[in-house]
Design a protein around this motif. Sequence first.
Motif, mmCIF file in Angstrom:
data_model
loop_
_atom_site.group_PDB
_atom_site.id
_atom_site.type_symbol
_atom_site.label_atom_id
_atom_site.label_comp_id
_atom_site.label_asym_id
_atom_site.label_seq_id
_atom_site.Cartn_x
_atom_site.Cartn_y
_atom_site.Cartn_z
ATOM 1 N N VAL A 176 13.733 0.621 8.558
ATOM 2 C CA VAL A 176 13.534 2.093 7.924
ATOM 3 C C VAL A 176 13.007 3.088 9.013
ATOM 4 N N LEU A 177 11.643 2.654 9.545
ATOM 5 C CA LEU A 177 11.235 3.412 10.866
ATOM 6 C C LEU A 177 11.897 3.645 12.008
ATOM 7 N N GLN A 209 23.947 18.193 -3.243
ATOM 8 C CA GLN A 209 24.252 19.084 -4.247
ATOM 9 C C GLN A 209 25.183 18.376 -5.252
ATOM 10 N N TYR A 210 26.173 17.570 -4.816
ATOM 11 C CA TYR A 210 27.034 16.746 -5.591
ATOM 12 C C TYR A 210 26.517 15.419 -6.527
ATOM 13 N N ARG A 211 25.365 14.828 -5.886
ATOM 14 C CA ARG A 211 24.873 13.680 -6.179
ATOM 15 C C ARG A 211 23.594 13.968 -6.914
ATOM 16 N N GLY A 212 22.873 14.897 -6.500
ATOM 17 C CA GLY A 212 21.400 15.143 -7.098
ATOM 18 C C GLY A 212 20.560 14.495 -6.016
ATOM 19 N N THR A 213 19.120 15.106 -6.165
ATOM 20 C CA THR A 213 18.070 14.553 -5.218
ATOM 21 C C THR A 213 17.984 13.183 -5.274
ATOM 22 N N GLU A 214 17.728 12.629 -6.425
ATOM 23 C CA GLU A 214 17.256 11.176 -6.366
ATOM 24 C C GLU A 214 18.288 10.329 -6.088
ATOM 25 N N GLU A 215 19.550 10.542 -6.248
ATOM 26 C CA GLU A 215 20.670 9.769 -6.176
ATOM 27 C C GLU A 215 21.063 9.838 -4.537
ATOM 28 N N PHE A 216 20.860 11.108 -3.959
ATOM 29 C CA PHE A 216 21.107 11.173 -2.575
ATOM 30 C C PHE A 216 19.883 10.365 -1.752
ATOM 31 N N VAL A 217 18.408 10.470 -2.233
ATOM 32 C CA VAL A 217 17.558 9.809 -1.385
ATOM 33 C C VAL A 217 17.898 8.358 -1.441
ATOM 34 N N MET A 277 20.427 6.510 -2.046
ATOM 35 C CA MET A 277 21.671 6.087 -1.318
ATOM 36 C C MET A 277 21.628 6.409 0.123
ATOM 37 N N THR A 278 20.604 7.260 0.694
ATOM 38 C CA THR A 278 20.455 7.329 2.169
ATOM 39 C C THR A 278 19.435 6.269 2.457
ATOM 40 N N LEU A 279 18.322 5.677 1.750
ATOM 41 C CA LEU A 279 17.540 4.781 2.156
ATOM 42 C C LEU A 279 18.318 3.219 1.881
ATOM 43 N N PHE A 280 19.348 3.074 0.825
ATOM 44 C CA PHE A 280 20.064 2.020 0.961
ATOM 45 C C PHE A 280 20.832 1.684 1.955
#
Length: 80
Positions: A29-30, A57-65, A67-70
Amino acid sequence: NGALIPFRFDQICLNPSEVLGSWDLKRLVLSAFVHADDYHLYYNMSSLLWKGAQLEQYRGTEEFVAMTLFLLVISHGLYV
């Protein structure tokens, strides 16, 4: 020392032997926050701002975060 990331470069760069040999998983991650130079950082941040704002905007904040981490961990894991 007040640093944003309290690790030295050699402690967080994506090093497959450290990830696999020592199970140093923080590197997955880092290492995304280490950039070759300022232009590399500016390009990545502007790309994230442009694409990320639309995805969030499309997915929402929690899902975006999530997805990004995944995707970050998967892409760095494939490299290792």
